[in-house]
Design an enzyme around this catalytic site. Structure first.
Site, PDB file in Angstrom:
ATOM      1  N   ASP A 156       6.240   4.361   4.678  1.00 52.11           N
ATOM      2  CA  ASP A 156       7.114   3.234   6.091  1.00 52.11           C
ATOM      3  C   ASP A 156       6.808   2.177   4.844  1.00 52.11           C
ATOM      4  O   ASP A 156       7.340   1.028   5.038  1.00 52.11           O
ATOM      5  CB  ASP A 156       6.272   2.937   7.070  1.00 52.11           C
ATOM      6  CG  ASP A 156       4.976   3.225   7.413  1.00 52.11           C
ATOM      7  OD1 ASP A 156       3.673   3.111   6.757  1.00 52.11           O
ATOM      8  OD2 ASP A 156       4.739   1.949   8.061  1.00 52.11           O
ATOM      9  N   HIS A 157       5.938   2.121   3.593  1.00 51.81           N
ATOM     10  CA  HIS A 157       5.827   0.658   3.213  1.00 51.81           C
ATOM     11  C   HIS A 157       6.847   0.701   1.060  1.00 51.81           C
ATOM     12  O   HIS A 157       6.739  -0.209   0.875  1.00 51.81           O
ATOM     13  CB  HIS A 157       4.254   0.229   2.212  1.00 51.81           C
ATOM     14  CG  HIS A 157       4.781  -0.053   4.125  1.00 51.81           C
ATOM     15  ND1 HIS A 157       4.260  -2.541   4.722  1.00 51.81           N
ATOM     16  CD2 HIS A 157       3.613   0.217   5.709  1.00 51.81           C
ATOM     17  CE1 HIS A 157       3.664  -1.528   5.644  1.00 51.81           C
ATOM     18  NE2 HIS A 157       3.604  -0.351   6.087  1.00 51.81           N
ATOM     19  N   ASP A 214      -0.517  -3.773   5.762  1.00 54.24           N
ATOM     20  CA  ASP A 214      -1.234  -3.543   7.510  1.00 54.24           C
ATOM     21  C   ASP A 214      -2.800  -3.997   7.099  1.00 54.24           C
ATOM     22  O   ASP A 214      -3.027  -3.329   5.657  1.00 54.24           O
ATOM     23  CB  ASP A 214      -0.755  -2.076   7.628  1.00 54.24           C
ATOM     24  CG  ASP A 214       0.527  -1.270   7.497  1.00 54.24           C
ATOM     25  OD1 ASP A 214       1.352  -2.442   7.285  1.00 54.24           O
ATOM     26  OD2 ASP A 214       0.765  -0.244   7.638  1.00 54.24           O
ATOM     27  N   HIS A 260      -7.670  -1.499   5.156  1.00 53.38           N
ATOM     28  CA  HIS A 260      -5.983  -0.425   6.338  1.00 53.38           C
ATOM     29  C   HIS A 260      -6.826   0.592   5.941  1.00 53.38           C
ATOM     30  O   HIS A 260      -8.879   0.477   5.492  1.00 53.38           O
ATOM     31  CB  HIS A 260      -4.905  -0.570   5.616  1.00 53.38           C
ATOM     32  CG  HIS A 260      -4.064  -0.041   6.593  1.00 53.38           C
ATOM     33  ND1 HIS A 260      -4.249   0.345   7.506  1.00 53.38           N
ATOM     34  CD2 HIS A 260      -3.245   0.761   5.891  1.00 53.38           C
ATOM     35  CE1 HIS A 260      -3.161   1.139   7.998  1.00 53.38           C
ATOM     36  NE2 HIS A 260      -2.329   1.281   7.269  1.00 53.38           N
ATOM     37  N   HIS A 263       1.263   3.689   1.779  1.00 52.07           N
ATOM     38  CA  HIS A 263       1.926   4.562   3.319  1.00 52.07           C
ATOM     39  C   HIS A 263       3.205   4.892   3.032  1.00 52.07           C
ATOM     40  O   HIS A 263       3.738   3.503   2.860  1.00 52.07           O
ATOM     41  CB  HIS A 263       1.590   4.066   4.361  1.00 52.07           C
ATOM     42  CG  HIS A 263       0.201   4.430   4.820  1.00 52.07           C
ATOM     43  ND1 HIS A 263      -0.458   4.110   5.873  1.00 52.07           N
ATOM     44  CD2 HIS A 263      -1.152   5.018   4.249  1.00 52.07           C
ATOM     45  CE1 HIS A 263      -2.037   3.790   5.680  1.00 52.07           C
ATOM     46  NE2 HIS A 263      -1.889   5.529   4.923  1.00 52.07           N
ATOM     47  N   HIS A 323       0.905  -1.126   0.027  1.00 55.90           N
ATOM     48  CA  HIS A 323      -0.083   0.112  -0.094  1.00 55.90           C
ATOM     49  C   HIS A 323       1.430   1.496  -0.410  1.00 55.90           C
ATOM     50  O   HIS A 323       1.978   1.311  -0.107  1.00 55.90           O
ATOM     51  CB  HIS A 323      -0.395  -0.080   1.387  1.00 55.90           C
ATOM     52  CG  HIS A 323      -0.775  -0.201   2.433  1.00 55.90           C
ATOM     53  ND1 HIS A 323       0.740  -0.754   2.757  1.00 55.90           N
ATOM     54  CD2 HIS A 323      -0.356   1.701   3.693  1.00 55.90           C
ATOM     55  CE1 HIS A 323       1.254  -0.483   4.245  1.00 55.90           C
ATOM     56  NE2 HIS A 323       0.274   0.625   4.910  1.00 55.90           N
ATOM     57  N   HIS A 381       6.132  -5.044  12.228  1.00 50.29           N
ATOM     58  CA  HIS A 381       5.109  -3.620  11.884  1.00 50.29           C
ATOM     59  C   HIS A 381       4.766  -3.373  13.160  1.00 50.29           C
ATOM     60  O   HIS A 381       4.075  -3.004  13.573  1.00 50.29           O
ATOM     61  CB  HIS A 381       4.100  -3.764  10.904  1.00 50.29           C
ATOM     62  CG  HIS A 381       3.594  -2.567  10.411  1.00 50.29           C
ATOM     63  ND1 HIS A 381       2.812  -1.786  10.736  1.00 50.29           N
ATOM     64  CD2 HIS A 381       3.972  -1.786   9.426  1.00 50.29           C
ATOM     65  CE1 HIS A 381       2.587  -0.690  10.299  1.00 50.29           C
ATOM     66  NE2 HIS A 381       4.009  -0.747   9.765  1.00 50.29           N
TER      67      HIS A 381
END
Lengths: 308, 308
Positions: free
Chosen positions: A66-67, A213, A142, A64, A62, A271
């Site tokens: 941090d990914h 997530d 999510h 975001h 996805h 995570h």
């Protein structure tokens, strides 16, 4: 048949020098996949001595940061290294715009073929397949559109029991292909020799499911059922269950509950929110529900070898 | 008056776990600036225990990834941490599109005010000024539009020599402001008391020039003349001079030549190509031309205190 999973990063949200955001390197049946690509992933790949040229498929769960904030840097580095191989990227539909905008405005177009496979379905779908491995999406729940990924070895042909086959002089090498595929052997006189007298079962195919997530989401259970290895996010502990619900993340207990209900063989949780100083608390909470659980750790390698 | 420069990263092109791309944190006269922001800068800031809230101004030299791919992650982290302060970003005009495209498509709009100051001039210009510090661009000569940055302390008021002033009973506190500004004092009888009898010279203002990435480019000499500290890129050694010219980078000798011609006080060289295993070779080559040279090193802090 084996799975080797290298954790390149397993912490959530804001990265620190000792808490890398999500990225994993998966080797399954001699195929090599990168899953998520938080900032600093290319440095983590170098540190773990993973050859860049092996990475031909990158799966992004996805959008975001941090990914995926490390993806543009990885692509750019591949370009600077004059990589010849094509690169396939699987991720949400806006990923292509984000990457291409940067390549265009920084005048850094790469010479290797860059293929985007853009995802928008809310149903599990087959997104990669070759002779060895299939990859399916796992729709997650999510705050934004998110997929997990299920990696499955393909079932191999049955193994020839050559010592037994040799006792039948009328079975020739040209017959082996059909026998490996499971067919019985029919002699000229019409006698049928059952396939299980000529072959042995192949190794059971291994499978790995990556789920990050997501909130606690039972819809994934049929998709990940009985996988050999499940990675499931556990951003919070039960002491922050409300926050987990609000941010659409899971607690360690919820991750373990999913593992238990899906009857998976092994669970890795990760995570972790930076608010927790003692990650052993995640292990304790999860293991009360599901015994075969381990904590993700940066640079740790998990190996499963099927010896059946 | 002091300058404190923390090297967060000083290597070129493709980052590794032990070779961070360009970023520097500058403290000058109690002002705090971030200069360039390669991938992983936010982890480097954490490692060096630099408070995020102090960073209100970020200067980006050019849009090659090793100088700005860490910026979106830093902005995103500032957002997640609910930063209230505004953030000012100075850089090439396309930087705004790149950052805003990502914030928009990842649905990660930040709540703090984010101001872009977009640069496109090929002349040196004043881009920041407050009571303490001025910042000017230094147009460089690279493959794409690139600026270095010159940070200059402002000259302080003259220091009152109170012991001397006290010998003049007709000088009152309300006169001090003009005297500090350098005016002579005129007595009621018309007698002029020269300012240098009443004051001492303030500290000489310090200055720092950041020049990366650029080919050997003498046009910058008038702008950086006599600075207290010059950082100049030295991507290559003279053994790769042709490659330096082709890629519009400098050799260590060229960086030192610029320092010498500009009569700067001290030189730091960095942006080393990963092809060189022994960075002492850069020091040797540069110091043959300019003695006051040091190598940039990740996490190293250079401090200059003006004790005049």
């Amino acid at each position: 048949m084996s799975i080797q999973l290298t954790i390149l990063g397993c912490h959530s949200a804001t990265p620190r020098s000792d808490a890398h955001p999500t990225s994993q390197y998966l080797e399954i049946n001699n195929r090599h996949f990168l899953i998520d690509c938080g900032e600093g992933t290319q440095m983590q790949l170098r540190k773990n001595k993973i050859k860049f040229s092996r990475i031909k498929h990158v799966f992004i769960s996805h959008l975001h940061g941090d990914h995926f904030f490390g993806l543009i840097g990885l692509i750019s580095t591949f370009g600077l290294l004059n990589r010849p191989h094509e690169l396939h990227i699987y991720g949400p539909k806006d990923l292509k715009v984000i990457i291409e905008t940067q390549l265009r405005l920084t005048k850094s177009w790469v010479d290797f073929p860059l293929h985007f496979h853009l995802l928008s379905s809310d149903k599990s779908e087959l997104i990669f397949e070759d002779k060895q491995v299939s990859v399916y999406t796992i729709p997650l729940n999510h705050r934004i559109y998110t997929n997990g990924f299920l990696f499955k070895e393909k079932r191999k042909d049955r193994k020839l029991a050559l010592d037994k086959i040799k006792s039948y002089p009328d079975i020739y090498i040209c017959d082996y292909h059909k026998i490996k595929k499971g067919f019985d052997f029919v002699r000229e006189n019409g006698e049928i020799i059952s396939n299980d007298l000529l072959t042995e079962s192949p190794h059971e195919p291994l499978s790995y499911a990556f789920c990050s997530d997501t909130s606690y989401h039972e819809s994934i259970i049929p998709i990940i059922k009985e996988v050999d290895l499940l990675y499931h996010e556990a951003t919070f502990l039960e002491d922050n269950k409300e926050l987990a619900e609000k941010t659409k993340h899971s607690t360690a207990k919820e991750a373990a509950t999913i593992a238990k209900k899906a009857m998976v063989k092994r669970l890795i949780i990760g995570h972790f929110s930076n608010r927790y100083k003692d990650e052993q608390r995640f292990l304790k909470e999860a293991s009360e529900v599901f015994a075969e659980v381990k904590l993700a750790e940066t640079d740790k390698v998990f190996t499963i070898i099927n010896k059946d």
